[in-house]
Scaffold this active site. Structure first.
Site, PDB file in Angstrom:
ATOM      1  N   LYS A 111      -3.036   9.972   2.594  1.00  0.00           N
ATOM      2  CA  LYS A 111      -3.010  10.835   1.411  1.00  0.00           C
ATOM      3  C   LYS A 111      -4.349  11.522   1.201  1.00  0.00           C
ATOM      4  O   LYS A 111      -4.444  12.514   0.496  1.00  0.00           O
ATOM      5  CB  LYS A 111      -2.572  10.083   0.143  1.00  0.00           C
ATOM      6  CG  LYS A 111      -2.863   8.620   0.086  1.00  0.00           C
ATOM      7  CD  LYS A 111      -2.109   7.918  -1.060  1.00  0.00           C
ATOM      8  CE  LYS A 111      -2.171   6.403  -0.850  1.00  0.00           C
ATOM      9  NZ  LYS A 111      -1.303   5.622  -1.666  1.00  0.00           N
ATOM     10  N   LYS A 113      -4.661   8.366  11.486  1.00  0.00           N
ATOM     11  CA  LYS A 113      -3.573   7.849  10.633  1.00  0.00           C
ATOM     12  C   LYS A 113      -3.118   8.914   9.624  1.00  0.00           C
ATOM     13  O   LYS A 113      -3.956   9.657   9.109  1.00  0.00           O
ATOM     14  CB  LYS A 113      -4.131   6.634   9.891  1.00  0.00           C
ATOM     15  CG  LYS A 113      -3.149   5.837   9.095  1.00  0.00           C
ATOM     16  CD  LYS A 113      -3.854   4.735   8.319  1.00  0.00           C
ATOM     17  CE  LYS A 113      -4.563   5.270   7.105  1.00  0.00           C
ATOM     18  NZ  LYS A 113      -4.997   4.274   6.129  1.00  0.00           N
ATOM     19  N   LYS A 136     -14.381   4.361   4.538  1.00  0.00           N
ATOM     20  CA  LYS A 136     -14.292   5.010   3.221  1.00  0.00           C
ATOM     21  C   LYS A 136     -15.667   5.332   2.655  1.00  0.00           C
ATOM     22  O   LYS A 136     -15.832   6.334   1.965  1.00  0.00           O
ATOM     23  CB  LYS A 136     -13.514   4.129   2.237  1.00  0.00           C
ATOM     24  CG  LYS A 136     -12.027   4.127   2.511  1.00  0.00           C
ATOM     25  CD  LYS A 136     -11.229   3.715   1.293  1.00  0.00           C
ATOM     26  CE  LYS A 136      -9.741   3.846   1.569  1.00  0.00           C
ATOM     27  NZ  LYS A 136      -8.914   3.285   0.505  1.00  0.00           N
TER      28      LYS A 136
HETATM   29  P1  TYM Z   1      -2.439   1.935   0.547  1.00  0.00           P
HETATM   30  O1  TYM Z   1      -2.180   2.314  -0.872  1.00  0.00           O
HETATM   31  O2  TYM Z   1      -3.479   2.692   1.293  1.00  0.00           O
HETATM   32  O3  TYM Z   1      -1.107   2.003   1.369  1.00  0.00           O
HETATM   33  C1  TYM Z   1       0.072   1.341   0.916  1.00  0.00           C
HETATM   34  C2  TYM Z   1       0.846   0.791   2.098  1.00  0.00           C
HETATM   35  O4  TYM Z   1       1.199   1.848   2.985  1.00  0.00           O
HETATM   36  C3  TYM Z   1       0.792   1.524   4.302  1.00  0.00           C
HETATM   37  N1  TYM Z   1       0.397   2.764   4.993  1.00  0.00           N
HETATM   38  C4  TYM Z   1       0.850   3.120   6.189  1.00  0.00           C
HETATM   39  N2  TYM Z   1       1.716   2.515   7.020  1.00  0.00           N
HETATM   40  C5  TYM Z   1       1.988   3.147   8.188  1.00  0.00           C
HETATM   41  N3  TYM Z   1       1.417   4.334   8.536  1.00  0.00           N
HETATM   42  C6  TYM Z   1       0.546   4.970   7.737  1.00  0.00           C
HETATM   43  N4  TYM Z   1       0.014   6.134   8.081  1.00  0.00           N
HETATM   44  C7  TYM Z   1       0.217   4.349   6.489  1.00  0.00           C
HETATM   45  N5  TYM Z   1      -0.594   4.693   5.452  1.00  0.00           N
HETATM   46  C8  TYM Z   1      -0.475   3.707   4.551  1.00  0.00           C
HETATM   47  C9  TYM Z   1      -0.409   0.582   4.120  1.00  0.00           C
HETATM   48  O5  TYM Z   1      -0.632  -0.202   5.266  1.00  0.00           O
HETATM   49  C10 TYM Z   1       0.039  -0.233   2.932  1.00  0.00           C
HETATM   50  O6  TYM Z   1       0.886  -1.285   3.330  1.00  0.00           O
HETATM   51  N6  TYM Z   1      -5.230  -2.222   0.179  1.00  0.00           N
HETATM   52  C11 TYM Z   1      -3.889  -1.696   0.120  1.00  0.00           C
HETATM   53  C12 TYM Z   1      -3.200  -1.936  -1.211  1.00  0.00           C
HETATM   54  C13 TYM Z   1      -3.196  -3.349  -1.675  1.00  0.00           C
HETATM   55  C14 TYM Z   1      -2.380  -4.395  -1.164  1.00  0.00           C
HETATM   56  C15 TYM Z   1      -2.714  -5.538  -1.959  1.00  0.00           C
HETATM   57  C16 TYM Z   1      -1.436  -4.477  -0.127  1.00  0.00           C
HETATM   58  C17 TYM Z   1      -3.948  -3.855  -2.685  1.00  0.00           C
HETATM   59  N7  TYM Z   1      -3.642  -5.175  -2.861  1.00  0.00           N
HETATM   60  C18 TYM Z   1      -2.096  -6.757  -1.725  1.00  0.00           C
HETATM   61  C19 TYM Z   1      -0.824  -5.709   0.092  1.00  0.00           C
HETATM   62  C20 TYM Z   1      -1.150  -6.837  -0.693  1.00  0.00           C
HETATM   63  C21 TYM Z   1      -3.943  -0.178   0.321  1.00  0.00           C
HETATM   64  O7  TYM Z   1      -4.933   0.442   0.101  1.00  0.00           O
HETATM   65  O8  TYM Z   1      -2.753   0.364   0.651  1.00  0.00           O
END
Ligand code: TYM
Length: 351
Positions: A215, A212, A129
């Site tokens: 968004k 991957k 990032k």
């Molecule tokens: P974020 O917002 O990027 O994504 C949310 C969830 O979606 C999953 N995900 C995917 N799974 C499969 N294929 C993909 N292409 C894909 N893109 C996204 C992510 O693995 C995630 O589960 N750091 C985290 C948010 C967070 C969090 C937490 C998660 C903050 N605190 C505590 C669990 C527990 C994030 O940026 O997810």
């Protein structure tokens, strides 16, 4: 996928505690099919399995990179609408936005003092990032995983359903819990279990099977957004990159075919089945035949969610009310855990 919470492998505390699921999604941009299949759909399964479930819209995480304020407000409400439209019941699950429960930020600070710089230096997501110009990245982006550990541990959550890309962050969460417990000679924070399962733990870009689905990808054709209408979903699948071969007759035949494998995995996750079962049904098919079946399936599963999201977005005050109720319930769990954390550290309770 049943969504049942399995008994943890390790003896690090999680298995002696009442199972409690926590996960979060950032309100930045639209929800993608990756978020839906890798996370949200599985959140619903876990809610249905009867385990206590807490789901958080992580707005404090979103601001680690610049967010236009009006867009952040909208994305937060849209994500709340997405959760509810996908099947999260705000009465059965706790659904709230992170900034409304101060325990996250406070425990995040405490964990910044537990985690080591060397641990954060190894985080691949920060490297990706921040890009080449690391000096210009926010301090928040660097410290992000300590806040994520706080999100989870402020609730003594034991199980965290996520996509594959969050694995390293959850390992850090475990390290922080272990170090805190060791430093203070307590068995206070659980050593959480990542729950990374199902056919869609890593949904790939529709334009490049080695990347991957995200968004933040500049190409909208690379992803399906939950807000896309039926024609757009069908067009994106029709134009998805593939190879010229027909579908193989076994899952092993997908090994060096990342684009084909991705479409099969997406099909399996949408249909609640396994890639093997999809291959058994479609072996030998050309993509000209398989893609329309996948598009029909995707539209059948996603269009009702997108329509319901649109309906919910017409009443933002109701969304805010539901989030407020969720934040109250979340704070009731997190505050006593925070108070105990301060006691363990030796902070004087002055009131
Ligand atoms: P974020 O917002 O990027 O994504 C949310 C969830 O979606 C999953 N995900 C995917 N799974 C499969 N294929 C993909 N292409 C894909 N893109 C996204 C992510 O693995 C995630 O589960 N750091 C985290 C948010 C967070 C969090 C937490 C998660 C903050 N605190 C505590 C669990 C527990 C994030 O940026 O997810």
């Amino acid at each position: 996928m049943t969504g049942a919470v399995h008994t943890p492998r390790d003896g690090g505390g999680a298995n002696r505690r009442t199972p409690r699921v926590f996960s979060g999604i950032q309100p930045s941009g639209h929800l993608t099919l990756g978020n839906y299949l890798g996370a949200m759909k599985r959140f619903v399964d876990m809610q249905e399995s009867g385990t206590e479930t807490i789901y958080c819209i992580v707005d404090l995480h979103a601001i680690t990179v610049w967010q236009d304020p009006a867009a952040l407000t909208r994305a937060t409400r849209e994500l709340a609408a997405g959760f509810i439209a996908a099947g999260i019941d705000p009465k059965r699950s706790v659904l709230f936005n992170q900034s409304q429960v101060p325990a996250h930020a406070e425990l995040g600070w405490i964990f910044s003092c537990v985690a080591r710089i060397g641990w954060l230096n190894r985080m691949t997501q920060f490297k990706d990032k921040a890009g080449k110009n690391r000096e210009a990245a926010s301090v928040g982006l660097y410290a992000y995983p300590t806040l994520m550990a706080a999100d989870i541990l402020a609730y003594h959550a034991t199980h965290v359903p996520v996509g594959e890309d969050q694995k390293q962050h959850l390992e850090l969460t475990r390290d922080i819990a272990i170090k805190f417990n060791q430093d203070f000679g307590v068995d206070f924070f659980p050593v959480v279990e990542p729950v990374i399962e199902g056919a869609a733990t890593r949904v790939m870009s529709l334009r490049d099977g080695s990347k991957k689905m995200s968004k933040s990808d500049p190409s909208d054709m690379s992803r399906i957004n939950l807000t896309d209408d039926a024609d757009t979903i069908a067009k994106k699948i029709r134009k998805a990159r593939t190879d010229p071969e027909p579908l193989p007759d076994s899952v092993e035949g997908l090994e060096d075919r990342p684009e084909a494998r991705n479409l099969v995995n997406i099909y399996a996750a949408l249909a609640d089945t396994t890639p093997g079962a999809v291959i058994a049904d479609h072996a030998g098919q050309q993509f000209a035949t398989f893609k329309p079946s996948l598009a029909d399936l995707a539209v059948a599963k996603l269009a009702p969610i997108s329509e319901e999201m649109g309906r919910l977005m017409e009443d933002p005050a109701e969304i805010d009310r539901l989030l407020g109720h969720g934040a109250d319930r979340a704070a009731e769990i997190a505050e006593p855990i925070l108070a105990r954390t301060r006691d363990i550290i030796g902070m004087v309770r002055s009131r």
